[in-house]
Design a protein around this motif. Structure first.
Motif: not given
Ligand code: SDX
Length: 431
Positions: A57, A59, A71-72, A92, A95, A397-398, A401
């Protein structure tokens, strides 16, 4: 995620297997064990996944030793000071920090999705008034699958985008409606002229009988609380969302699963449990009794709001939350808040206690958040729903992804079997 060219050798009996070592952009290298069972005929064993990376990941990154949360790539303390929740949502999801135009467009899209289908209001009436708002949220969010069919096809990028915006936009409305229903007050519809946090406060605290002015202090504090809870790597509820989504289930059902997992007192339910604990302690002179209980292995009591699987130093969110608690209570003129006094003294005593030092137990994000939410007028039953409102962007967001990850496959862990080996059926007369 680069292949380092290095390998990890595993020797078992007379067999040695070499496993690739992959290097992240930050954090420990990982041993790629995907071929372990095929090559060596063994599983790894890691209940609770203390040493297991479940995915790749980009993120959120947490350095538990340094107490760092990015965060990013952007540190949480800088975001908490300079950004706001919807901008962090954009970061998030996509990106990068948005340009002014991108941010305006994103905020407009979220704002114009805050209402829920009018027929969904009926769901709330199916619950008892005293149902925990988390129970209502699990049910109503899952039911979104029955209303938003045009954004349930996870293979369509556009539908994934629409589902993401709908979930982020409607979660405050659903949480506020769950609260209003529990106190027997009418729903307050969202307003498009209010920002995200102000809208949420108004939906929770306004009544049709009079105008409601959003207190900017509370709105800023709420926005900061949402930012601090937005995402946190592969925590239990995010992992639940990822596992549920890996079967191809629709996003609303998967986020409902995340809400259910977050509810647990070891996870998102800790903010409610922590304030209830602080109230039970009541006064500073009773703290030693509870510290003693927390250290007693025979006593299931734990200091709620303390400890973390990853942070073995301070939780950077707790630092910001503590500062916010001081500010909000002072600005609200809430002097001598006994609960805040107990919290600060409890933190001071615990951090000087050998047990907590040795086990690296520090206040986590849930330790101070309840004090602020209580000062805002929320009942403890609304603390975890507010956590769910914030974490929706992290889950979404996850999820996005993972769905877009070419290496994504259905999650299906194996086990260390400890049951009976094969045996024959015994007729009841012979048992
Ligand atoms: C969140 O994962 C995330 O990122 C979660 C989260 C997020 O943003 O998504 O950060 C949000 O869930 C924060 C955590 C909220 N939970 C609580 O505040 C509940 C109280 N904390 C504990 O239940 C515990 O600390 C956990 C669940 C948070 C972490 O548990 P771990 O990593 O499984 O650690 P552990 O239970 O193995 O504890 C290690 C040792 C144990 O002692 P020993 O068995 O080694 O002798 O520390 C002790 C525990 O007994 N311990 C505590 C304690 N937490 C751990 N002792 C007293 N009080 C505590 N709070």
């Amino acid at each position: 995620m680069a292949d380092t060219g290095k390998t990890a050798k595993l020797t078992l009996d007379d067999k040695t297997v070499e496993l690739p070592v992959l290097s992240p952009t930050a954090g420990p290298d990982v041993i790629d064990i995907r071929k372990l069972y095929a090559q060596a005929g063994v599983f790894t064993y890691d209940p609770g996944y203390t040493s297991t990376a479940s995915c790749a990941s980009s993120i959120t990154y947490i350095d538990g030793d340094k107490g760092e949360l990015l965060h990013r790539g952007y540190p949480i303390d800088q975001l908490a000071e300079k950004s706001h929740f919807l901008e962090v949502c954009y970061l998030l999801l996509y990106g990068e920090l948005p340009t002014a135009e991108e941010l305006e467009d994103f905020e407009s899209r979220v704002t114009h999705h805050t209402m829920i289908h009018e027929q969904m209001h009926n769901f709330f009436r199916g619950f008892r008034r005293d149902a925990h708002p988390m129970a209502t949220m699990v049910g109503v969010v899952g039911a979104m699958s029955a209303f938003y069919h045009d954004s349930t096809d996870i293979n369509d990028p556009w539908q994934r985008e629409v589902a993401s915006i709908r979930l982020i936009a409607k979660m405050p409305t659903i949480a506020a409606m769950a609260y209003k229903y529990s106190i027997g007050q009418p729903d307050i519809y969202p307003r498009n002229d209010l920002d995200y946090s102000s809208n949420f406060l108004r939906m929770c605290f306004a009544v049709p009988a009079e105008e409601y002015e959003v207190n900017p202090i509370l709105s800023r504090a709420m926005d900061r609380i949402l930012m601090l809870h937005a995402d946190h790597e592969q925590n239990a509820s995010t992992s639940t969302v990822r596992l549920a989504s890996s079967s191809g289930a629709n996003p609303f059902a998967c986020i409902a699963a995340g809400i259910a997992c977050l509810w647990g007192p070891a996870h998102g339910g800790a903010n409610q449990a922590c304030l209830e604990m602080l109230r039970e302690i009541g006064t500073v002179d009773r703290i030693p009794e509870y510290i003693k209980r927390a250290k007693d292995k025979s006593d299931p009591f734990r200091l709620m709001g303390f400890g973390h699987r990853v942070y073995k130093n301070f939780d950077p969110r707790a630092k910001v939350m503590k500062q916010s608690a001081d500010e909000v209570l002072e600005l609200l003129g809430i002097e001598n808040n006994e609960t805040l006094k107990v919290a600060k003294e409890l933190e001071r005593i615990a951090l000087e206690d050998e047990y907590f030092i040795e086990k690296k137990l520090y206040p986590n994000v849930d330790f101070y958040s309840g004090i602020i939410l209580d000062a805002m007028g929320f009942p403890t039953s609304m603390f975890t729903p507010i956590f769910a409102v914030a974490r929706t962007v992290g889950w979404v967001s996850q999820w996005k992804e993972m769905i877009a990850d070419p290496e994504m496959k259905i999650g299906r862990p194996r086990q260390l079997y400890t049951g009976y080996t094969r045996r024959d059926y015994v007729d009841v007369e012979n048992r």
